[in-house]
Design a protein around this motif. Structure first.
Motif, PDB file in Angstrom:
ATOM      1  N   UNK A 160       0.837  -1.205   0.000  1.00 57.68           N
ATOM      2  CA  UNK A 160       0.000   0.000   0.000  1.00 57.68           C
ATOM      3  C   UNK A 160       0.869   1.252   0.000  1.00 57.68           C
ATOM      4  N   UNK A 161       1.884   1.285   0.862  1.00 55.99           N
ATOM      5  CA  UNK A 161       2.788   2.444   0.902  1.00 55.99           C
ATOM      6  C   UNK A 161       3.512   2.613  -0.427  1.00 55.99           C
ATOM      7  N   UNK A 162       3.911   1.499  -1.037  1.00 55.28           N
ATOM      8  CA  UNK A 162       4.575   1.570  -2.352  1.00 55.28           C
ATOM      9  C   UNK A 162       3.635   2.165  -3.399  1.00 55.28           C
ATOM     10  N   UNK A 163       2.364   1.751  -3.360  1.00 54.94           N
ATOM     11  CA  UNK A 163       1.391   2.251  -4.350  1.00 54.94           C
ATOM     12  C   UNK A 163       1.106   3.731  -4.143  1.00 54.94           C
ATOM     13  N   UNK A 164       1.123   4.170  -2.891  1.00 50.92           N
ATOM     14  CA  UNK A 164       0.891   5.592  -2.619  1.00 50.92           C
ATOM     15  C   UNK A 164       2.022   6.448  -3.185  1.00 50.92           C
ATOM     16  N   UNK A 165       3.231   5.928  -3.111  1.00 51.93           N
ATOM     17  CA  UNK A 165       4.362   6.654  -3.695  1.00 51.93           C
ATOM     18  C   UNK A 165       4.257   6.680  -5.213  1.00 51.93           C
ATOM     19  N   UNK A 451     -17.276  -6.532   4.189  1.00 49.99           N
ATOM     20  CA  UNK A 451     -17.157  -5.812   5.456  1.00 49.99           C
ATOM     21  C   UNK A 451     -15.918  -6.163   6.266  1.00 49.99           C
ATOM     22  N   UNK A 452     -15.408  -7.394   6.165  1.00 47.81           N
ATOM     23  CA  UNK A 452     -14.242  -7.741   6.985  1.00 47.81           C
ATOM     24  C   UNK A 452     -12.920  -7.601   6.232  1.00 47.81           C
ATOM     25  N   UNK A 453     -12.988  -7.190   4.978  1.00 50.08           N
ATOM     26  CA  UNK A 453     -11.788  -7.052   4.159  1.00 50.08           C
ATOM     27  C   UNK A 453     -10.918  -5.897   4.638  1.00 50.08           C
ATOM     28  N   UNK A 454      -9.599  -6.090   4.631  1.00 51.07           N
ATOM     29  CA  UNK A 454      -8.689  -4.955   4.801  1.00 51.07           C
ATOM     30  C   UNK A 454      -8.743  -4.120   3.532  1.00 51.07           C
ATOM     31  N   UNK A 455      -8.935  -2.812   3.681  1.00 51.79           N
ATOM     32  CA  UNK A 455      -9.018  -1.961   2.485  1.00 51.79           C
ATOM     33  C   UNK A 455      -7.653  -1.721   1.858  1.00 51.79           C
ATOM     34  N   UNK A 456      -6.599  -2.248   2.470  1.00 49.95           N
ATOM     35  CA  UNK A 456      -5.266  -2.091   1.890  1.00 49.95           C
ATOM     36  C   UNK A 456      -5.210  -2.682   0.487  1.00 49.95           C
ATOM     37  N   UNK A 457      -5.803  -3.876   0.298  1.00 55.75           N
ATOM     38  CA  UNK A 457      -5.725  -4.556  -0.993  1.00 55.75           C
ATOM     39  C   UNK A 457      -6.333  -3.784  -2.140  1.00 55.75           C
ATOM     40  N   UNK A 458      -7.628  -3.448  -2.059  1.00 59.32           N
ATOM     41  CA  UNK A 458      -8.239  -2.711  -3.177  1.00 59.32           C
ATOM     42  C   UNK A 458      -7.617  -1.338  -3.419  1.00 59.32           C
ATOM     43  N   UNK A 459      -7.162  -0.676  -2.351  1.00 59.00           N
ATOM     44  CA  UNK A 459      -6.549   0.640  -2.552  1.00 59.00           C
ATOM     45  C   UNK A 459      -5.150   0.538  -3.134  1.00 59.00           C
ATOM     46  N   UNK A 460      -4.442  -0.538  -2.830  1.00 58.37           N
ATOM     47  CA  UNK A 460      -3.155  -0.778  -3.486  1.00 58.37           C
ATOM     48  C   UNK A 460      -3.359  -0.914  -4.987  1.00 58.37           C
ATOM     49  N   UNK A 461      -4.395  -1.656  -5.379  1.00 58.22           N
ATOM     50  CA  UNK A 461      -4.702  -1.828  -6.800  1.00 58.22           C
ATOM     51  C   UNK A 461      -5.115  -0.498  -7.424  1.00 58.22           C
ATOM     52  N   UNK A 462      -6.048   0.206  -6.781  1.00 55.66           N
ATOM     53  CA  UNK A 462      -6.522   1.482  -7.326  1.00 55.66           C
ATOM     54  C   UNK A 462      -5.377   2.469  -7.542  1.00 55.66           C
TER      55      UNK A 462
END
Length: 693
Positions: A160-165, A451-462
């Motif tokens: 996730x941090x890598x994708x944000x960069x 509902x129980x998913x960590x949002x890290x995954x989809x936001x890393x993709x986005x």
């Protein structure tokens, strides 16, 4: 309790605490690390660590932990005390910069998907200074990334941090051409958390809820959600007390819990926060789920975060509201007053549209799970087909651009028809609950996550896929002789090439899957279909290009997701078998026996026994059907052990075992409707959904 501003963030080592407790030079050095990613000198780390420790000890802490998010999707922690022995047999409280910055938990039992062998136990945690340390259960929690001895990411946070960069660098290339003075672009998220609350005593009587998190059996209650009387309805007193307690705990942790209300399904509720930077919002959401469950126990509830705990009514999602903004305060997805004339907005909008179209497969795969497969396409959840809802005005703007005509603003005043109420402008985008990816004014709402998913995954993709398209745009525009002409052509061409992904209609209609196929849109209905798409070459290439995932890291995630799918269905199948043998069939047999005795007695008195005879026949037939289905399920579950390949096993579970489970449930649920209530071995849907006072 004191007023909210006084205690908000009181359990967080936040900016104000840093300013108060750190020397100015140390604070400035730490801020440079947080804002710019500058390396943190060990001397600075020592000072920060000591200040953190003193603050935590004053608040009653005795331990610290590196709090991380392994690929289980949950959080993990190993507690170490601050104590250090002295020569005279006493202890002092110590915490060093080395202990702050780096930890070494045993990684052997966390899923790695083949990144390391089980006997290779070493794993490292590394402090994420962009996410504040906090206190939980009298322990100082330090948010960290988690990686293997060889540097591969073993967690959700690192990619996730890598994708944000990645999106930061790509967006800045575009903004530079528009003359922006922004120096950083950040992806922001506000995840809306849905959940169910059921009485804990009733929950404890259901093996399926305990072991699987969802009801594997259960006839519909006489009343469902058809009256629509629960949505935004008055919150029950006991639930209100729970929500108040939850708010206070979250606020102390600096979590911006904003909105709470009853959801559509009975016993279902929602908590929504204010937006935050994606990695911090992800940390906060993981904490929120943990505290929701812990607080529920205090109030005699069980908080269910499964995506579909009850059949026939709404499941629970986590609507992922995503946007990107600059450090100068500009939301790059805000169209302002005249979207048709806002070129910068239109360029970023079309970048998102193209990214979603080009990478439908991994966006769908990012939300895939056994639980979410039950939810997608049912009871107000979006379908498994990725499409984008833009609303009439924005769609009209894009159509006008493609057709080369001037857009005519159709916004109107809304007439309510009551003189005492004010007139106000009608919103230009309605809400489409059947759309998986909807533009809602200045953000996109990705509605597919469970509902129980960590949002890290989809936001890393986005973040990654939008970064890729922005770089494609920048490559073209930077070479252009005339920027404005090239920009106009790029926007027009991109809209035209991606109109197939835009759909403002009803995603629940029978016609939509047929239409979607004609448009070239994917319909990946199940986890075994969706997850392997991560390894398509174009997807490996885009993640590798931005250093978000290596090919080995992607392969590990596919292995982990499919393995989790298999294990989940195996647990569910074994639980169904256990409940059928030990609870449902014995209950049915006892009822048949008692009804037969009643019939025998009635006949001896010359009375008619139509009810008794027909009931015995009907239940006996269903018991036979159920017993045969049980035998099939048991046999097919045993065959799983002959399959070694994880993908093949996942498909077998989906195609065979899951179908067997459905065949077993049908007669069991019919038996429930016929057997006397005092005979039934566990609480029914009516009990669970409607008896919370």
């Amino acid at each position: 309790m004191a007023n909210v501003p006084e205690y908000f963030g009181s359990d967080v080592f936040n900016e104000s605490v840093m300013k108060e407790r750190l020397p100015k030079a140390t604070y400035k050095a730490l801020k440079k690390t947080i804002d710019n990613g500058d390396p943190l000198d060990i001397e600075v780390a020592n000072i920060v660590a000591n200040a953190m420790k003193d603050w935590a000890v004053e608040k009653g802490c005795t331990h610290y932990t590196h709090w991380f998010q392994p690929m289980t999707g949950l959080t993990a922690e190993k507690l170490d005390s601050f104590i250090s022995p002295t020569e005279d047999g006493h202890v002092i409280m110590e915490f060093s910069g080395k202990e702050l910055v780096k930890g070494e938990p045993d990684a052997s039992s966390f899923p790695s998907g083949g990144l390391r062998a089980t006997f290779e136990a070493r794993g490292y945690t590394a402090w994420d200074p962009t996410s504040y340390a906090f206190i939980k259960e009298k322990a100082l929690c330090i948010p960290t990334a988690f990686c293997s001895y060889n540097g591969e990411a073993l967690d959700k946070k690192t990619p996730l941090l890598r994708s944000m960069e990645a999106i930061n660098k790509s967006a800045l290339r575009i903004l530079k051409m528009f003359g922006s003075d922004a120096t950083r672009v950040t992806a922001n998220v506000g995840p809306e958390q849905e959940y169910f609350l059921v009485d804990r005593e009733m929950y404890a009587k259901r093996e399926d809820l305990i072991l699987a998190g969802r009801s594997l059996y259960g006839a519909p209650a006489p009343k469902g959600q058809e009256l629509e009387d629960h949505y935004f309805g008055t919150i029950k007193t006991r639930v209100q007390a729970y929500m108040k307690d939850l708010d206070e705990q979250l606020w102390k942790l600096g979590i911006y819990a904003k909105t709470k209300h009853n959801e559509v399904a009975p016993a279902q509720h929602e908590l929504a926060p204010i937006y935050g930077t994606t990695n911090i919002a992800t940390d906060h959401n993981q904490l929120t789920m943990e505290i929701m469950k812990r607080t529920a126990r205090k109030h005699g509830f069980k908080c269910l975060l499964h995506e579909k705990p009850f059949a026939g009514i709404n499941g629970s999602g986590k609507h992922n509201n995503w946007s990107i903004s600059t450090n100068t305060g500009v939301n790059l997805l805000d169209p302002g007053k005249t979207p048709s004339e806002n070129a910068q907005f239109l360029l970023f909008l079309t970048a998102v549209i193209k990214a979603v179209n080009d990478y439908q497969d991994i966006l769908r795969a990012s939300v895939a799970s056994a639980g979410n497969d039950h939810r997608l396409g049912a009871n107000e959840a979006p379908p498994a087909i990725i499409s984008i809802f833009l609303g009439d005005e924005l769609t009209g703007v894009l159509d006008a651009i493609v057709n080369g005509v001037k857009y005519e603003d159709k916004r109107v005043e809304m007439e309510i028809g009551v003189d005492v109420l004010p007139h106000f402008p009608k919103d230009t985008t309605d809400r489409n609950r059947t759309s998986p990816f909807a533009f809602t004014g200045n953000k996109f709402e990705f509605r597919m996550p469970g509902s129980k998913l960590s949002v890290a995954g989809p936001n890393t993709v986005l973040n990654t896929i939008v970064a890729d398209v922005l770089d494609q745009f920048a490559d073209e525009l930077e070479k252009a002789d005339n920027f404005q002409d090239a920009l106009d052509d790029l926007i027009k061409r991109t809209i035209k090439e991606n109109q197939n992904i835009i759909f403002n209609g009803n995603g629940y209609s029978d016609e939509w899957p047929v239409e979607a196929e004609k448009r070239g849109l994917l319909n990946l209905k199940s986890t075994p279909e969706a997850v392997p798409t991560f390894l398509a070459q174009k997807n490996v290439d885009v993640f590798s290009k931005y250093g978000v995932y290596t090919e080995a890291e992607l392969q590990s995630r596919v292995e982990i997701l499919l393995d989790e799918y298999c294990k989940t269905l195996n647990i569910e199948a074994l639980t169904m078998i256990d409940m059928a043998k030990k609870e449902i069939l014995p209950a049915a047999a006892k009822y048949i026996k008692d009804i037969a005795k009643t019939a025998e007695l009635a006949k001896s008195c010359g009375a008619e026994t139509v009810f008794e005879d027909e009931t015995v026949k009907e239940i006996s037939a269903l018991v036979t059907e159920m017993y045969k289905a049980l035998g099939t399920l048991e046999a097919d579950v045993q065959k799983v052990h002959q399959i070694e390949d994880t993908e093949e096993m996942a498909n077998y579970f989906h195609d065979t075992v899951f179908a067997d489970m459905g065949a077993l449930r049908v007669p069991a649920d019919k038996i429930e409707t016929l057997v006397g209530k005092e005979y039934w071995p566990y609480p029914t849907y009516s009990d669970l959904l409607f008896y919370v006072k």
